[in-house]
Design a protein around this motif. Sequence first.
Motif, PDB file in Angstrom:
ATOM      1  N   GLY A   1      -8.834  -4.264   0.697  1.00  0.00           N
ATOM      2  CA  GLY A   1      -8.619  -5.014  -0.539  1.00  0.00           C
ATOM      3  C   GLY A   1      -7.757  -4.246  -1.526  1.00  0.00           C
ATOM      4  O   GLY A   1      -6.878  -4.805  -2.179  1.00  0.00           O
ATOM      5  N   SER A   2      -7.996  -2.964  -1.624  1.00  0.00           N
ATOM      6  CA  SER A   2      -7.202  -2.128  -2.517  1.00  0.00           C
ATOM      7  C   SER A   2      -5.736  -2.070  -2.079  1.00  0.00           C
ATOM      8  O   SER A   2      -4.820  -2.144  -2.908  1.00  0.00           O
ATOM      9  CB  SER A   2      -7.792  -0.718  -2.553  1.00  0.00           C
ATOM     10  OG  SER A   2      -7.013   0.127  -3.365  1.00  0.00           O
ATOM     11  N   MET A   3      -5.517  -1.970  -0.779  1.00  0.00           N
ATOM     12  CA  MET A   3      -4.149  -1.926  -0.257  1.00  0.00           C
ATOM     13  C   MET A   3      -3.426  -3.247  -0.509  1.00  0.00           C
ATOM     14  O   MET A   3      -2.245  -3.260  -0.875  1.00  0.00           O
ATOM     15  CB  MET A   3      -4.171  -1.596   1.234  1.00  0.00           C
ATOM     16  CG  MET A   3      -4.613  -0.165   1.522  1.00  0.00           C
ATOM     17  SD  MET A   3      -4.857   0.162   3.268  1.00  0.00           S
ATOM     18  CE  MET A   3      -3.177   0.089   3.858  1.00  0.00           C
ATOM     19  N   ILE A   4      -4.130  -4.358  -0.337  1.00  0.00           N
ATOM     20  CA  ILE A   4      -3.521  -5.673  -0.584  1.00  0.00           C
ATOM     21  C   ILE A   4      -3.167  -5.823  -2.063  1.00  0.00           C
ATOM     22  O   ILE A   4      -2.089  -6.299  -2.419  1.00  0.00           O
ATOM     23  CB  ILE A   4      -4.462  -6.794  -0.111  1.00  0.00           C
ATOM     24  CG1 ILE A   4      -4.545  -6.785   1.410  1.00  0.00           C
ATOM     25  CG2 ILE A   4      -4.011  -8.149  -0.621  1.00  0.00           C
ATOM     26  CD1 ILE A   4      -5.637  -7.661   1.980  1.00  0.00           C
ATOM     27  N   PHE A   5      -4.071  -5.398  -2.946  1.00  0.00           N
ATOM     28  CA  PHE A   5      -3.791  -5.461  -4.379  1.00  0.00           C
ATOM     29  C   PHE A   5      -2.580  -4.613  -4.734  1.00  0.00           C
ATOM     30  O   PHE A   5      -1.695  -5.061  -5.489  1.00  0.00           O
ATOM     31  CB  PHE A   5      -5.005  -4.984  -5.189  1.00  0.00           C
ATOM     32  CG  PHE A   5      -4.732  -4.941  -6.659  1.00  0.00           C
ATOM     33  CD1 PHE A   5      -4.832  -6.079  -7.429  1.00  0.00           C
ATOM     34  CD2 PHE A   5      -4.348  -3.749  -7.264  1.00  0.00           C
ATOM     35  CE1 PHE A   5      -4.557  -6.051  -8.791  1.00  0.00           C
ATOM     36  CE2 PHE A   5      -4.072  -3.708  -8.626  1.00  0.00           C
ATOM     37  CZ  PHE A   5      -4.179  -4.863  -9.382  1.00  0.00           C
ATOM     38  N   ASP A   6      -2.520  -3.403  -4.212  1.00  0.00           N
ATOM     39  CA  ASP A   6      -1.379  -2.518  -4.495  1.00  0.00           C
ATOM     40  C   ASP A   6      -0.070  -3.131  -4.021  1.00  0.00           C
ATOM     41  O   ASP A   6       0.937  -3.070  -4.720  1.00  0.00           O
ATOM     42  CB  ASP A   6      -1.577  -1.151  -3.837  1.00  0.00           C
ATOM     43  CG  ASP A   6      -2.649  -0.326  -4.504  1.00  0.00           C
ATOM     44  OD1 ASP A   6      -3.026  -0.652  -5.643  1.00  0.00           O
ATOM     45  OD2 ASP A   6      -3.111   0.641  -3.882  1.00  0.00           O
ATOM     46  N   TRP A   7      -0.077  -3.735  -2.839  1.00  0.00           N
ATOM     47  CA  TRP A   7       1.134  -4.383  -2.317  1.00  0.00           C
ATOM     48  C   TRP A   7       1.564  -5.525  -3.237  1.00  0.00           C
ATOM     49  O   TRP A   7       2.731  -5.645  -3.590  1.00  0.00           O
ATOM     50  CB  TRP A   7       0.882  -4.918  -0.900  1.00  0.00           C
ATOM     51  CG  TRP A   7       2.023  -5.704  -0.368  1.00  0.00           C
ATOM     52  CD1 TRP A   7       3.144  -5.223   0.206  1.00  0.00           C
ATOM     53  CD2 TRP A   7       2.166  -7.123  -0.389  1.00  0.00           C
ATOM     54  NE1 TRP A   7       3.981  -6.255   0.551  1.00  0.00           N
ATOM     55  CE2 TRP A   7       3.405  -7.438   0.194  1.00  0.00           C
ATOM     56  CE3 TRP A   7       1.360  -8.160  -0.847  1.00  0.00           C
ATOM     57  CZ2 TRP A   7       3.851  -8.739   0.328  1.00  0.00           C
ATOM     58  CZ3 TRP A   7       1.797  -9.459  -0.710  1.00  0.00           C
ATOM     59  CH2 TRP A   7       3.033  -9.728  -0.128  1.00  0.00           C
ATOM     60  N   GLY A   8       0.617  -6.355  -3.639  1.00  0.00           N
ATOM     61  CA  GLY A   8       0.943  -7.467  -4.531  1.00  0.00           C
ATOM     62  C   GLY A   8       1.456  -6.987  -5.879  1.00  0.00           C
ATOM     63  O   GLY A   8       2.421  -7.517  -6.421  1.00  0.00           O
TER      64      GLY A   8
ATOM     65  N   VAL B   1     -19.953   1.293   6.540  1.00  0.00           N
ATOM     66  CA  VAL B   1     -18.608   1.486   7.090  1.00  0.00           C
ATOM     67  C   VAL B   1     -17.781   0.217   6.925  1.00  0.00           C
ATOM     68  O   VAL B   1     -16.611   0.263   6.515  1.00  0.00           O
ATOM     69  CB  VAL B   1     -18.676   1.926   8.576  1.00  0.00           C
ATOM     70  CG1 VAL B   1     -17.303   1.902   9.216  1.00  0.00           C
ATOM     71  CG2 VAL B   1     -19.289   3.319   8.685  1.00  0.00           C
ATOM     72  N   ALA B   2     -18.391  -0.933   7.211  1.00  0.00           N
ATOM     73  CA  ALA B   2     -17.674  -2.203   7.054  1.00  0.00           C
ATOM     74  C   ALA B   2     -17.296  -2.434   5.591  1.00  0.00           C
ATOM     75  O   ALA B   2     -16.183  -2.864   5.288  1.00  0.00           O
ATOM     76  CB  ALA B   2     -18.532  -3.351   7.579  1.00  0.00           C
ATOM     77  N   GLY B   3     -18.207  -2.132   4.686  1.00  0.00           N
ATOM     78  CA  GLY B   3     -17.913  -2.276   3.258  1.00  0.00           C
ATOM     79  C   GLY B   3     -16.778  -1.374   2.818  1.00  0.00           C
ATOM     80  O   GLY B   3     -15.914  -1.772   2.036  1.00  0.00           O
ATOM     81  N   PHE B   4     -16.784  -0.146   3.334  1.00  0.00           N
ATOM     82  CA  PHE B   4     -15.714   0.793   3.002  1.00  0.00           C
ATOM     83  C   PHE B   4     -14.366   0.261   3.499  1.00  0.00           C
ATOM     84  O   PHE B   4     -13.373   0.292   2.763  1.00  0.00           O
ATOM     85  CB  PHE B   4     -16.015   2.159   3.631  1.00  0.00           C
ATOM     86  CG  PHE B   4     -14.918   3.158   3.439  1.00  0.00           C
ATOM     87  CD1 PHE B   4     -14.759   3.795   2.219  1.00  0.00           C
ATOM     88  CD2 PHE B   4     -14.046   3.467   4.468  1.00  0.00           C
ATOM     89  CE1 PHE B   4     -13.751   4.730   2.028  1.00  0.00           C
ATOM     90  CE2 PHE B   4     -13.033   4.398   4.295  1.00  0.00           C
ATOM     91  CZ  PHE B   4     -12.879   5.032   3.071  1.00  0.00           C
TER      92      PHE B   4
END
Length: 70
Positions: A21-28, A12-15
């Motif tokens: 991380g994916s959301m941060i990449f998309d924002w950037g 769960v923590a990994g998910f």
Amino acid sequence: MGTVSGATVGAVAGFIVGVAGSMIFDWGYDNFKDDIVNTGEQFIDDVSQTLNEVGDAVSGFFSGLGSAFN
């Protein structure tokens, strides 16, 4: 039973970390993509111009050197 709970918590923590991380990449990407592309294009243009100037200088040097032996 403790091993199963630890594995579940880890999964769960990994998910959650993966999604964050994916959301941060998309924002950037959405906010800085054009700046990154423009910087890359400017860098390539600068390198190309420098290589052309070096090539012209080398060519001029060797053409001048050739006339020294005439």
